[in-house]
Design an enzyme around this catalytic site. Structure first.
Site, PDB file in Angstrom:
ATOM      1  CB  SER A   8      -0.855   0.003   1.233  1.00 23.59           C
ATOM      2  OG  SER A   8      -1.540   1.075   1.229  1.00 23.59           O
ATOM      3  CG  HIS A  33      -3.937  -1.479  -1.681  1.00 22.55           C
ATOM      4  ND1 HIS A  33      -4.940  -2.186  -2.185  1.00 22.55           N
ATOM      5  CD2 HIS A  33      -4.664  -0.689  -0.924  1.00 22.55           C
ATOM      6  CE1 HIS A  33      -6.007  -2.084  -1.667  1.00 22.55           C
ATOM      7  NE2 HIS A  33      -5.722  -1.213  -0.698  1.00 22.55           N
ATOM      8  CG  ASP A  35      -4.916   2.513   0.631  1.00 22.91           C
ATOM      9  OD1 ASP A  35      -6.047   1.711   0.653  1.00 22.91           O
ATOM     10  OD2 ASP A  35      -3.932   2.211   1.004  1.00 22.91           O
ATOM     11  CG  MET A  37      -8.261   7.390   1.963  1.00 24.40           C
ATOM     12  SD  MET A  37      -7.388   6.959   3.641  1.00 24.40           S
ATOM     13  CE  MET A  37      -6.779   5.418   3.608  1.00 24.40           C
ATOM     14  CG  HIS A  66      -9.324   0.465  -1.366  1.00 24.10           C
ATOM     15  ND1 HIS A  66      -8.706  -0.264  -0.170  1.00 24.10           N
ATOM     16  CD2 HIS A  66     -10.605   0.503  -1.105  1.00 24.10           C
ATOM     17  CE1 HIS A  66      -9.713  -0.276   0.723  1.00 24.10           C
ATOM     18  NE2 HIS A  66     -11.068  -0.017   0.159  1.00 24.10           N
ATOM     19  CG  MET A  68     -10.915   3.464   1.164  1.00 26.11           C
ATOM     20  SD  MET A  68      -9.716   3.023   2.467  1.00 26.11           S
ATOM     21  CE  MET A  68      -8.489   3.041   1.428  1.00 26.11           C
ATOM     22  CG  MET A 137     -11.875  -2.618   4.595  1.00 25.49           C
ATOM     23  SD  MET A 137     -10.431  -1.967   3.736  1.00 25.49           S
ATOM     24  CE  MET A 137      -9.745  -1.036   5.058  1.00 25.49           C
ATOM     25  CG  ASP A 175      -6.357  -2.408   2.862  1.00 23.62           C
ATOM     26  OD1 ASP A 175      -5.498  -2.041   3.621  1.00 23.62           O
ATOM     27  OD2 ASP A 175      -6.808  -1.570   2.187  1.00 23.62           O
TER      28      ASP A 175
END
Length: 221
Positions: A8, A33, A35, A37, A66, A68, A137, A175
């Site tokens: 990540s 990965h 992330d 956000m 991913h 979010m 998660m 994750d």
């Protein structure tokens, strides 16, 4: 089963991002990965499409994106790059999850659905046959470096049973709080993709730590 490691970037040093990417690639990692956000769905703001654009052509590793974020449909196409293999959205953030998954796949990308620690697996009953991956998660999303929530192991096991019973071809990615000390029991529970952030990028030698994870994955084959 295809076992993979997806380090990540949330825990990477953004002052030397490409160098950190090079280290996990040297260590044998399978994917990156990403992330994403937005400060709304989770209490943090992180990576945008411009970061992925900057990595295009500099790494051969696929992007495991991913999202979010709230209303992910508005931004999905902005994360489709040549390297993008997966785009995952949160079940909790999608009003029309089936439509969102269909849209991801229409862009030539594998579709994933993530669920938070308090979200029931039952919310996946009607979507499993249409997706390529579920992200379990094992921390509450928003920040790296959190401790693994042990009840996630039961969830992984139950999800693997659901997938096998339905005859689906769906990866299980885990994750949150994954490290070499607990990686084997996560895999033994039924996961086949590991996300590791601080365990790798905060290590004294990220290359060596990546190889440690890869040895654990190879031991499962």
């Amino acid at each position: 089963m295809d076992y993979r490691l997806s380090p990540s970037l949330l825990s990477a040093d953004f002052g030397q991002l490409y160098e950190d990417v090079r280290k996990v690639e040297e260590g044998g990692a399978d994917m990156l990965h990403i992330d994403v956000m937005d400060g709304h769905f989770v209490p943090n703001i992180t990576i945008g499409p411009v970061i992925l654009q900057g990595l295009e052509g500099k790494t051969k590793m696929p992007f495991d994106v991913h999202l979010m974020i709230e209303d992910p449909d508005r931004y999905i196409d902005k994360f489709v790059f040549e390297n993008t293999e997966y785009i995952s959205v949160h079940q909790e953030a999608c009003t029309h999850l089936h439509r969102t998954v269909q849209y991801i796949r229409s862009l030539g990308v594998k579709a994933g659905v993530a669920i938070n620690p308090a979200t029931s697996l039952r919310t996946l009953d009607e979507i499993l046959e249409y997706i390529d991956m579920v992200i379990i998660m094992t921390v509450n999303p928003g920040f790296g470096g959190q401790s693994f929530i042990e009840s996630g192991l039961r969830k992984i096991y139950e999800l693997r049973e659901m997938i096998e019973k339905g005859g689906y071809k769906v990866d299980i990615e885990v994750d949150g709080g994954v490290k070499p000390a607990n990686a084997r029991k996560v895999l033994a529970s039924g996961a086949n993709v590991l996300v590791a952030g601080s365990a790798i990028f905060s290590a004294e030698d990220p290359v060596k730590e990546t190889k440690k994870f890869m040895d654990i994955l190879k031991g499962m084959k």
